[in-house]
Design a protein around this motif. Sequence first.
Motif, PDB file in Angstrom:
ATOM      1  N   LEU A 127     -18.855   3.292   0.399  1.00  0.00           N
ATOM      2  CA  LEU A 127     -17.830   4.164  -0.171  1.00  0.00           C
ATOM      3  C   LEU A 127     -17.693   3.955  -1.685  1.00  0.00           C
ATOM      4  CD1 LEU A 127     -15.644   6.277   0.324  1.00  0.00           C
ATOM      5  CD2 LEU A 127     -14.064   4.412   0.830  1.00  0.00           C
ATOM      6  N   LEU A 128     -17.763   2.714  -2.127  1.00  0.00           N
ATOM      7  CA  LEU A 128     -17.638   2.453  -3.568  1.00  0.00           C
ATOM      8  C   LEU A 128     -18.783   3.062  -4.365  1.00  0.00           C
ATOM      9  CD1 LEU A 128     -16.231  -1.173  -3.864  1.00  0.00           C
ATOM     10  CD2 LEU A 128     -15.088   0.992  -4.387  1.00  0.00           C
ATOM     11  N   ARG A 129     -19.941   3.111  -3.758  1.00  0.00           N
ATOM     12  CA  ARG A 129     -21.073   3.757  -4.444  1.00  0.00           C
ATOM     13  C   ARG A 129     -20.741   5.226  -4.733  1.00  0.00           C
ATOM     14  NH1 ARG A 129     -26.841   2.910  -4.896  1.00  0.00           N
ATOM     15  NH2 ARG A 129     -27.876   4.928  -4.925  1.00  0.00           N
ATOM     16  N   VAL A 130     -20.141   5.892  -3.762  1.00  0.00           N
ATOM     17  CA  VAL A 130     -19.726   7.290  -3.939  1.00  0.00           C
ATOM     18  C   VAL A 130     -18.578   7.372  -4.942  1.00  0.00           C
ATOM     19  CG1 VAL A 130     -18.685   9.273  -2.758  1.00  0.00           C
ATOM     20  CG2 VAL A 130     -20.490   7.948  -1.629  1.00  0.00           C
ATOM     21  N   ARG A 131     -17.595   6.511  -4.766  1.00  0.00           N
ATOM     22  CA  ARG A 131     -16.385   6.560  -5.590  1.00  0.00           C
ATOM     23  C   ARG A 131     -16.683   6.280  -7.065  1.00  0.00           C
ATOM     24  NH1 ARG A 131     -10.793   7.824  -4.993  1.00  0.00           N
ATOM     25  NH2 ARG A 131      -9.698   6.638  -6.569  1.00  0.00           N
ATOM     26  N   ILE A 132     -17.448   5.240  -7.337  1.00  0.00           N
ATOM     27  CA  ILE A 132     -17.762   4.897  -8.724  1.00  0.00           C
ATOM     28  C   ILE A 132     -18.619   5.983  -9.359  1.00  0.00           C
ATOM     29  CG2 ILE A 132     -19.021   3.260 -10.183  1.00  0.00           C
ATOM     30  CD1 ILE A 132     -17.900   1.032  -8.306  1.00  0.00           C
ATOM     31  N   GLY A 133     -19.550   6.550  -8.601  1.00  0.00           N
ATOM     32  CA  GLY A 133     -20.331   7.677  -9.107  1.00  0.00           C
ATOM     33  C   GLY A 133     -19.443   8.855  -9.452  1.00  0.00           C
ATOM     34  N   CYS A 134     -18.458   9.102  -8.600  1.00  0.00           N
ATOM     35  CA  CYS A 134     -17.505  10.188  -8.838  1.00  0.00           C
ATOM     36  C   CYS A 134     -16.694   9.933 -10.108  1.00  0.00           C
ATOM     37  CB  CYS A 134     -16.587  10.323  -7.620  1.00  0.00           C
ATOM     38  SG  CYS A 134     -15.243  11.495  -7.854  1.00  0.00           S
ATOM     39  N   GLU A 135     -16.196   8.711 -10.265  1.00  0.00           N
ATOM     40  CA  GLU A 135     -15.410   8.393 -11.460  1.00  0.00           C
ATOM     41  C   GLU A 135     -16.242   8.513 -12.730  1.00  0.00           C
ATOM     42  OE1 GLU A 135     -13.248   4.755 -11.341  1.00  0.00           O
ATOM     43  OE2 GLU A 135     -12.103   5.366  -9.594  1.00  0.00           O
ATOM     44  N   ASP A 136     -17.458   7.989 -12.689  1.00  0.00           N
ATOM     45  CA  ASP A 136     -18.317   8.071 -13.864  1.00  0.00           C
ATOM     46  C   ASP A 136     -18.625   9.527 -14.209  1.00  0.00           C
ATOM     47  OD1 ASP A 136     -18.291   5.339 -14.150  1.00  0.00           O
ATOM     48  OD2 ASP A 136     -20.270   5.027 -13.264  1.00  0.00           O
ATOM     49  N   TYR A 196     -11.868  11.151  -0.419  1.00  0.00           N
ATOM     50  CA  TYR A 196     -10.555  10.505  -0.396  1.00  0.00           C
ATOM     51  C   TYR A 196     -10.064  10.187   1.022  1.00  0.00           C
ATOM     52  CZ  TYR A 196      -5.770   9.372  -1.653  1.00  0.00           C
ATOM     53  OH  TYR A 196      -4.572   8.725  -1.811  1.00  0.00           O
ATOM     54  N   PRO A 197     -10.161  11.123   1.985  1.00  0.00           N
ATOM     55  CA  PRO A 197      -9.714  10.770   3.349  1.00  0.00           C
ATOM     56  C   PRO A 197     -10.475   9.583   3.943  1.00  0.00           C
ATOM     57  CG  PRO A 197      -9.922  13.147   3.144  1.00  0.00           C
ATOM     58  CD  PRO A 197     -10.527  12.544   1.893  1.00  0.00           C
ATOM     59  N   ALA A 198     -11.768   9.484   3.656  1.00  0.00           N
ATOM     60  CA  ALA A 198     -12.545   8.348   4.158  1.00  0.00           C
ATOM     61  C   ALA A 198     -12.046   7.045   3.546  1.00  0.00           C
ATOM     62  CB  ALA A 198     -14.031   8.543   3.853  1.00  0.00           C
ATOM     63  N   MET A 199     -11.684   7.080   2.279  1.00  0.00           N
ATOM     64  CA  MET A 199     -11.173   5.889   1.611  1.00  0.00           C
ATOM     65  C   MET A 199      -9.837   5.452   2.221  1.00  0.00           C
ATOM     66  SD  MET A 199     -10.549   5.238  -2.444  1.00  0.00           S
ATOM     67  CE  MET A 199      -8.928   5.979  -2.517  1.00  0.00           C
ATOM     68  N   VAL A 200      -8.948   6.398   2.445  1.00  0.00           N
ATOM     69  CA  VAL A 200      -7.656   6.082   3.059  1.00  0.00           C
ATOM     70  C   VAL A 200      -7.873   5.530   4.471  1.00  0.00           C
ATOM     71  CG1 VAL A 200      -5.495   7.075   3.920  1.00  0.00           C
ATOM     72  CG2 VAL A 200      -6.361   7.731   1.663  1.00  0.00           C
ATOM     73  N   GLY A 201      -8.772   6.167   5.223  1.00  0.00           N
ATOM     74  CA  GLY A 201      -9.063   5.703   6.581  1.00  0.00           C
ATOM     75  C   GLY A 201      -9.643   4.300   6.608  1.00  0.00           C
ATOM     76  N   LEU A 202     -10.541   3.997   5.692  1.00  0.00           N
ATOM     77  CA  LEU A 202     -11.154   2.672   5.654  1.00  0.00           C
ATOM     78  C   LEU A 202     -10.134   1.601   5.299  1.00  0.00           C
ATOM     79  CD1 LEU A 202     -13.688   0.928   5.880  1.00  0.00           C
ATOM     80  CD2 LEU A 202     -14.140   1.423   3.465  1.00  0.00           C
ATOM     81  N   HIS A 203      -9.285   1.882   4.338  1.00  0.00           N
ATOM     82  CA  HIS A 203      -8.271   0.891   3.952  1.00  0.00           C
ATOM     83  C   HIS A 203      -7.219   0.704   5.053  1.00  0.00           C
ATOM     84  CE1 HIS A 203      -9.338  -0.133  -0.249  1.00  0.00           C
ATOM     85  NE2 HIS A 203     -10.111   0.912  -0.062  1.00  0.00           N
ATOM     86  N   THR A 204      -6.919   1.756   5.777  1.00  0.00           N
ATOM     87  CA  THR A 204      -6.021   1.643   6.927  1.00  0.00           C
ATOM     88  C   THR A 204      -6.684   0.811   8.021  1.00  0.00           C
ATOM     89  OG1 THR A 204      -5.016   3.782   6.407  1.00  0.00           O
ATOM     90  CG2 THR A 204      -4.717   2.948   8.653  1.00  0.00           C
ATOM     91  N   ARG A 254       0.837  -1.205   0.000  1.00  0.00           N
ATOM     92  CA  ARG A 254       0.000   0.000   0.000  1.00  0.00           C
ATOM     93  C   ARG A 254       0.875   1.261   0.000  1.00  0.00           C
ATOM     94  NH1 ARG A 254      -2.870  -3.312  -0.998  1.00  0.00           N
ATOM     95  NH2 ARG A 254      -4.984  -3.715  -0.348  1.00  0.00           N
ATOM     96  N   LEU A 255       1.949   1.237   0.744  1.00  0.00           N
ATOM     97  CA  LEU A 255       2.871   2.370   0.758  1.00  0.00           C
ATOM     98  C   LEU A 255       3.473   2.573  -0.636  1.00  0.00           C
ATOM     99  CD1 LEU A 255       4.226   4.580   2.392  1.00  0.00           C
ATOM    100  CD2 LEU A 255       5.972   2.915   3.067  1.00  0.00           C
ATOM    101  N   ALA A 256       3.836   1.476  -1.301  1.00  0.00           N
ATOM    102  CA  ALA A 256       4.360   1.577  -2.664  1.00  0.00           C
ATOM    103  C   ALA A 256       3.300   2.158  -3.602  1.00  0.00           C
ATOM    104  CB  ALA A 256       4.809   0.199  -3.155  1.00  0.00           C
TER     105      ALA A 256
END
Length: 196
Positions: free
Chosen positions: A165-174, A54-62, A27-29
């Motif tokens: 989170l993916l619902r938000v993220r995928i909507g954002c990307e689209d 983005y901060p929520a995504m980083v926090g969730l993966h951490t 993940r660091l790489a």
Amino acid sequence: MISIPALTSSTSLTLYLLLIGLVAAERLAELITACRHTAWSLARGGREYGRGHYPAMVGLHTALLVGCVVEPWVAGRPFVPLLGWSALAAAVAAQGLRWWCIATLGKRWNTRVLVVPGLPLVEKGPYRLLRHPNYVAVVAEGVALPLVHTAWMTALGFTVLNLVLLRVRIGCEDAALTDGGRLRAPASVHSAGAAS
């Protein structure tokens, strides 16, 4: 028939913690790679979308990695060979898919949503098969990695929160790709070229 020797509880937990350490290093790489790719994209007029989530995504993966360490240790979760080896195979396959996505997108891959004007939609590699292949890897890993050492609460918690989170993220990307002129409408394509 090949026989796999049984692991003691302390040995299996030590090996599992080593696995989580390797994933954390990976993940660091990824973050270092993403920083370089961000600079490349911004230098070419790239526009960032979805900065707020983005901060929520980083926090969730951490939290996923922390849960993978804490739950087996504190709750005494055992290594169940059939579940553990199957989950490990799924986690390794998820890593393979993730790095296939990274290699396919090249400098366009990022942990952020960045769109560089004038670049065409990526429709090769896993993106010719799936719309958001990296998120398939994320979902698979979020279930599999904790279950290597029976951390079912971590797997369940991450999966539920990640789906939100993916619902938000995928909507954002689209929306980013539609705004950038690459998509006619979010439901009209089978692949995406933003960081997914």
